[in-house]
Design a protein around this motif. Sequence first.
Motif, mmCIF file in Angstrom:
data_model
loop_
_atom_site.group_PDB
_atom_site.id
_atom_site.type_symbol
_atom_site.label_atom_id
_atom_site.label_comp_id
_atom_site.label_asym_id
_atom_site.label_seq_id
_atom_site.Cartn_x
_atom_site.Cartn_y
_atom_site.Cartn_z
ATOM 1 N N ALA A 285 28.400 14.518 20.269
ATOM 2 C CA ALA A 285 27.810 15.018 19.020
ATOM 3 C C ALA A 285 27.720 13.937 17.951
ATOM 4 O O ALA A 285 26.804 13.950 17.121
ATOM 5 N N PHE A 286 28.666 12.978 17.980
ATOM 6 C CA PHE A 286 28.722 11.939 16.953
ATOM 7 C C PHE A 286 28.897 10.570 17.633
ATOM 8 O O PHE A 286 29.978 9.965 17.587
ATOM 9 N N PRO A 287 27.874 10.084 18.297
ATOM 10 C CA PRO A 287 28.018 8.871 19.115
ATOM 11 C C PRO A 287 28.340 7.619 18.319
ATOM 12 O O PRO A 287 28.828 6.638 18.904
ATOM 13 N N ASP A 288 28.093 7.616 17.019
ATOM 14 C CA ASP A 288 28.367 6.426 16.216
ATOM 15 C C ASP A 288 29.794 6.397 15.666
ATOM 16 O O ASP A 288 30.201 5.401 15.067
ATOM 17 N N VAL A 289 30.538 7.473 15.848
ATOM 18 C CA VAL A 289 31.921 7.526 15.350
ATOM 19 C C VAL A 289 32.847 6.898 16.376
ATOM 20 O O VAL A 289 32.860 7.292 17.550
ATOM 21 N N GLU A 290 33.607 5.917 15.949
ATOM 22 C CA GLU A 290 34.600 5.294 16.823
ATOM 23 C C GLU A 290 35.896 6.090 16.758
ATOM 24 O O GLU A 290 36.247 6.671 15.727
ATOM 25 N N ILE A 291 36.645 6.083 17.864
ATOM 26 C CA ILE A 291 37.902 6.835 17.953
ATOM 27 C C ILE A 291 39.004 5.886 18.401
ATOM 28 O O ILE A 291 38.824 5.110 19.348
ATOM 29 N N GLU A 292 40.125 5.973 17.722
ATOM 30 C CA GLU A 292 41.324 5.230 18.110
ATOM 31 C C GLU A 292 42.325 6.188 18.722
ATOM 32 O O GLU A 292 42.626 7.242 18.157
ATOM 33 N N SER A 293 42.857 5.847 19.884
ATOM 34 C CA SER A 293 43.914 6.627 20.514
ATOM 35 C C SER A 293 45.259 6.133 20.002
ATOM 36 O O SER A 293 45.642 4.978 20.232
ATOM 37 N N CYS A 294 45.956 7.018 19.293
ATOM 38 C CA CYS A 294 47.300 6.722 18.803
ATOM 39 C C CYS A 294 48.206 7.834 19.296
ATOM 40 O O CYS A 294 47.840 9.004 19.214
ATOM 41 N N ALA A 295 49.373 7.509 19.818
ATOM 42 C CA ALA A 295 50.321 8.524 20.262
ATOM 43 C C ALA A 295 51.708 8.083 19.815
ATOM 44 O O ALA A 295 52.430 7.441 20.572
ATOM 45 N N SER A 296 52.030 8.424 18.554
ATOM 46 C CA SER A 296 53.229 7.876 17.906
ATOM 47 C C SER A 296 53.367 6.405 18.289
ATOM 48 O O SER A 296 54.400 5.940 18.736
ATOM 49 N N GLY A 297 52.279 5.702 18.075
ATOM 50 C CA GLY A 297 52.187 4.314 18.493
ATOM 51 C C GLY A 297 51.490 4.220 19.827
ATOM 52 O O GLY A 297 50.409 4.762 20.044
ATOM 53 N N GLY A 298 52.150 3.564 20.783
ATOM 54 C CA GLY A 298 51.509 3.243 22.055
ATOM 55 C C GLY A 298 51.933 4.095 23.220
ATOM 56 O O GLY A 298 52.068 3.594 24.340
ATOM 57 N N ALA A 299 52.118 5.421 23.009
ATOM 58 C CA ALA A 299 52.581 6.287 24.086
ATOM 59 C C ALA A 299 51.446 6.873 24.919
ATOM 60 O O ALA A 299 51.700 7.691 25.802
ATOM 61 N N ARG A 300 50.202 6.508 24.626
ATOM 62 C CA ARG A 300 49.083 6.978 25.457
ATOM 63 C C ARG A 300 48.046 5.870 25.540
ATOM 64 O O ARG A 300 46.976 5.929 24.944
ATOM 65 N N ILE A 301 48.374 4.847 26.290
ATOM 66 C CA ILE A 301 47.463 3.726 26.531
ATOM 67 C C ILE A 301 47.216 3.679 28.037
ATOM 68 O O ILE A 301 48.107 3.301 28.811
ATOM 69 N N ASP A 302 46.041 4.090 28.456
ATOM 70 C CA ASP A 302 45.725 4.121 29.881
ATOM 71 C C ASP A 302 44.220 4.075 30.049
ATOM 72 O O ASP A 302 43.457 4.297 29.107
ATOM 73 N N LEU A 303 43.788 3.801 31.264
ATOM 74 C CA LEU A 303 42.370 3.630 31.538
ATOM 75 C C LEU A 303 41.632 4.949 31.690
ATOM 76 O O LEU A 303 40.394 4.947 31.757
ATOM 77 N N GLY A 304 42.357 6.074 31.719
ATOM 78 C CA GLY A 304 41.677 7.358 31.717
ATOM 79 C C GLY A 304 41.100 7.675 30.357
ATOM 80 O O GLY A 304 39.913 7.978 30.215
ATOM 81 N N ILE A 305 41.915 7.562 29.325
ATOM 82 C CA ILE A 305 41.447 7.867 27.978
ATOM 83 C C ILE A 305 40.575 6.747 27.422
ATOM 84 O O ILE A 305 39.774 6.976 26.514
ATOM 85 N N LEU A 306 40.681 5.540 27.991
ATOM 86 C CA LEU A 306 39.849 4.441 27.497
ATOM 87 C C LEU A 306 38.363 4.720 27.686
ATOM 88 O O LEU A 306 37.530 4.190 26.947
#
Length: 665
Positions: A445-466
């Motif tokens: 719906a909003f292709p120009d909006v960038e999203i940052e994944s934060c999970a109390s810092g770096g608790a969700r850094i993986d290639l699935g959500i990337l």
Amino acid sequence: MVPPRPAAVPTILHWGADLGECDLETLADSAVPAIPPSSIDVPLRLSLLPSLEEGWTGRPSLSGTPAAGFRLVSAHSSDNTASVRATSSDSSQEVITELEMSPEGVLRVRHRLTNHGTADVDLSGLDVLLPIPAEASELLDFTGLWSHERQPQRAPLRHGVWSRESRHGRPGHDDAFLMMAGRPGFDFRHGRVWAVHLAWSGDKRIWAERSALGYGVLGAGELLAPGEVRLAPGETYETPWLVAVFSDAGIDGLSDRLHPWIRASSAPRLPRPVVLNTWEAVYFDQDLPTLERLADAAAEVGVERFVLDDGWFTGRRDDKRALGDWSVDPAIWPDGLHPLIKWVHDRGMDFGLWVEPEMISPDSSLAAAHPDWILDNGPTWRWQRVLDLSTPGAYDHVLSRLTALLTEYPIAFLKWDHNRDLLVPGVSHRQTTALYRLLAEVRTAFPDVEIESCASGGARIDLGILELVDRFWTSDTNDPLDRQRIQRWTGVLIPPEYLGGHLGAATAHVTGRTSALEFRLATALFGSAGIEWDLTAATPAERAEIAAWIAEYKRLRPLLHTGVVVRADDRLHGVVAQDRSRAVYALVATGSPAAALPPPVRFPGLDPDRLYTVRPIGTQPRVVQDAPPAWLAAGSVTLPGRVLAEVGLPVPLLAPERALLLAVE
């Protein structure tokens, strides 16, 4: 791909070093092992679906189903993909295995199980297993905790299973992240290494096993609670992708394959803007005049994106209330966020906003109206609970509130937070798949909006959500000493342009440690750079130094975010241009020296036959020496890349917790 033998589920003969031209039929025939005494009476094979029925007594690929004895139905392959279809002996279950090999040398494998029977199937697990050779006898994976993510740990791989399991409902601060198996003593630049990562943001397991039968494996899959995945007749379960990579040049060789593959498949939005996040500047004390002054200071030093963090929505005065009530607080913002956004835009910056859509405060209007949407009833975590995104009403509420915000306001960036573990058995799968669907709908719906994944810092850094976000918040700590280690190891898998690193205050808010400005600047340079500091409290001299640093970052950004990441030892890391025409390195002293004269530092990644000039850039760090090395006193030195890599240069005697930036051109 070798045509499979009749009825046999195929086996992976080799993944590792390039074999060159090879007759694969001959290789397959020659790879049939001997039959040892007191064992099954046919050669033991480790197939794509290893099981007891094949004689494999290690951890199986498929568990929790009554089907057994899988046999091959069909196999198809092209230049870089393959698909294998197998069915159980009673034809009640079918497994299709997909394999992809990228041009960069990254292997992806996943299974898809379909229930063709007449009864439901409660799936316990469906994992991908890959063989590793006997020489891969040392393991390296990761542990950690809040603000101390990606701490490496090593152990020998003996007989048995070394298994890392996550039950956080997210990978967690102690995520194993990337499990490596290699020749003992492998390091950043040397050794043969096999590594796997599971591209999944929920509960998972990743393990290594060495069987007394002779085989070794690396494996991973979603960690399923009893009854979590129940397949009715005709239903299908698809595993996350297992991402596998081999290097014969140490850990950096893994990055040399993973980074270009991620860049090619995820297409990062470049250039990465310089961010100022308001969290450690004002916390919950938000008002328009204060934030206008902060925005003025940000624009003065060259910031490109101004992000309003937690505290903007109705009733949010601390972290104990109001999550879920995603409307702008009229008590603080009587005219909405429009005045602040206009102020930010007028100063040449775009605007970002913090949200935490997956959580709900017990003290909130939403919780009062819809207690049935709350997923957990155990202890609160940061005074919040989990919103059940698999409930249609809760999902629709979050999507509608995000849509309303992004429609009313010109928001360029969402900092999407996730501040607690789920702590509810059997819900991780449905919550994670709902999250992926929600992110995908927002992006569509909003292709120009960038999203940052934060999970109390770096608790969700993986290639699935990337696949669904543009940036990771690497850790909640801005302490540069901790960040040096966290960024170094996170960057083995994730390219630097995806990893947010911010300049914090002199005294770090998380650790209380005080660091020199030069050390903080040098640390934040290598990634998606930003600031998390009340710049209105900075001195004019500090602001001038920050402005010079941002200008240098913008000059180096094309190199930092497209180049090859290299790490020589604990002292040196850097990025080398793809054409090896230039590089930037950081020489870092994290503690006191072990010798009065440290060994010379060597510069990896350069063209051995080209001449390079090495010179210092940025603020010069504090040193403990009576005189610098001669080349540094002269201001620069020009030498062949081969000499810089093999002999290196004498180093200045840096004081502890200092860094020297070096441009090599």
